[in-house]
Design a protein around this motif. Structure first.
Motif, PDB file in Angstrom:
ATOM      1  N   SER A  95       0.836  -1.210   0.000  1.00  0.00           N
ATOM      2  CA  SER A  95       0.000   0.000   0.000  1.00  0.00           C
ATOM      3  C   SER A  95       0.871   1.259   0.000  1.00  0.00           C
ATOM      4  CB  SER A  95      -0.980   0.005   1.175  1.00  0.00           C
ATOM      5  OG  SER A  95      -0.284   0.062   2.398  1.00  0.00           O
TER       6      SER A  95
ATOM      7  N   GLY B  41      -6.776  -3.094  -6.747  1.00  0.00           N
ATOM      8  CA  GLY B  41      -7.090  -1.729  -6.354  1.00  0.00           C
ATOM      9  C   GLY B  41      -5.843  -0.877  -6.239  1.00  0.00           C
TER      10      GLY B  41
ATOM     11  N   GLU C 293      -4.697   2.594  -3.979  1.00  0.00           N
ATOM     12  CA  GLU C 293      -4.969   3.619  -2.970  1.00  0.00           C
ATOM     13  C   GLU C 293      -3.782   4.561  -2.903  1.00  0.00           C
ATOM     14  OE1 GLU C 293      -5.743   2.001   0.881  1.00  0.00           O
ATOM     15  OE2 GLU C 293      -7.566   0.976   0.247  1.00  0.00           O
TER      16      GLU C 293
ATOM     17  N   GLU D 109      -9.050   5.720  -1.886  1.00  0.00           N
ATOM     18  CA  GLU D 109      -9.215   4.709  -2.933  1.00  0.00           C
ATOM     19  C   GLU D 109      -9.335   5.381  -4.298  1.00  0.00           C
ATOM     20  OE1 GLU D 109     -11.663   0.720  -2.875  1.00  0.00           O
ATOM     21  OE2 GLU D 109     -12.986   2.387  -3.417  1.00  0.00           O
TER      22      GLU D 109
ATOM     23  N   PRO E 198     -10.938   0.783  -7.209  1.00  0.00           N
ATOM     24  CA  PRO E 198     -11.441  -0.143  -6.184  1.00  0.00           C
ATOM     25  C   PRO E 198     -10.821  -1.532  -6.283  1.00  0.00           C
ATOM     26  CG  PRO E 198     -13.078   0.151  -7.912  1.00  0.00           C
ATOM     27  CD  PRO E 198     -11.950   1.115  -8.202  1.00  0.00           C
ATOM     28  N   HIS E 199     -10.717  -2.148  -5.124  1.00  0.00           N
ATOM     29  CA  HIS E 199     -10.299  -3.546  -5.009  1.00  0.00           C
ATOM     30  C   HIS E 199     -11.471  -4.398  -5.499  1.00  0.00           C
ATOM     31  CE1 HIS E 199      -9.981  -7.262  -2.409  1.00  0.00           C
ATOM     32  NE2 HIS E 199      -8.850  -7.285  -3.078  1.00  0.00           N
TER      33      HIS E 199
END
Length: 187
Positions: free
Chosen positions: A46, A114, A116, A121, A124-125
């Motif tokens: 992430s 996704g 982020e 976000e 999207p996942h």
């Protein structure tokens, strides 16, 4: 705010700032990418994606500034082969600094993982309903292309970055010109 352009003796604060911001992001992202790949440390993903999006924003600013400002001018004449090699390395760096985050976005976004940016976000996942821990690709073919481009570009970027650093040191140590000192903001 007036943006000043580069001269043969000095680089603008905009050029210097964008260079070092992009350089730090690229080195950090290459390092974290290699670390994640080699040690399966995907808990960093992430952060890697967030800083990758940030790189894309600064890379676009850098390319825009390069178009507006032009290439830095040099007050020292170097042999043609050095000028050609420098141009090739700079083009590989510029293309790579755009291609890396774009291919990463394609790989992750179309792969259903996704995207982020620090919790916001952007893409999207797409969780698999049978196993929500896994993702369903939106388009596996595009995700694979993104992954391939990301890997090839990382290798090209590592080589170009190495040549860029060696070139900067050559200018400073052997040629004793102002190339490196200009990029450090000194006269």
């Amino acid at each position: 705010m007036k943006l000043t352009k580069d001269t043969t003796s000095t680089l603008s604060k905009t050029t210097i700032s964008l260079h070092w911001i992009v350089a730090i992001l690229i080195i950090g992202l290459l390092g974290s990418g290699l670390y994640m790949e080699n040690f399966k440390a995907f808990f960093l993903m992430s952060w890697h994606k967030s800083f990758g999006v940030m790189l894309l924003v600064f890379a676009l600013l850098r390319v825009t500034w390069r178009i507006v400002n032009g290439w830095p001018k040099h007050d020292v004449k170097h042999p043609n082969y050095e000028q050609v090699l420098a141009k090739i390395v700079h083009y590989v760096l510029i293309i790579s600094m755009l291609l890396m985050p774009i291919s990463g976005l394609i790989m992750s976004g179309f792969g259903g993982h996704g995207v982020e940016m620090f919790g916001l976000e952007l893409v999207p996942h797409n969780p698999n309903p049978e196993n929500p821990q896994k993702s369903l690709a939106f388009n596996q073919g595009l995700a694979e292309i993104g992954k391939t481009v990301h890997g090839i570009t990382a290798n090209a970027l590592l080589i170009a970055l190495g040549l860029h650093i060696v070139g900067a040191l050559k200018h400073h140590i052997i040629d004793k010109d102002n190339t490196l000192t200009r990029m450090l903001g000194k006269k």
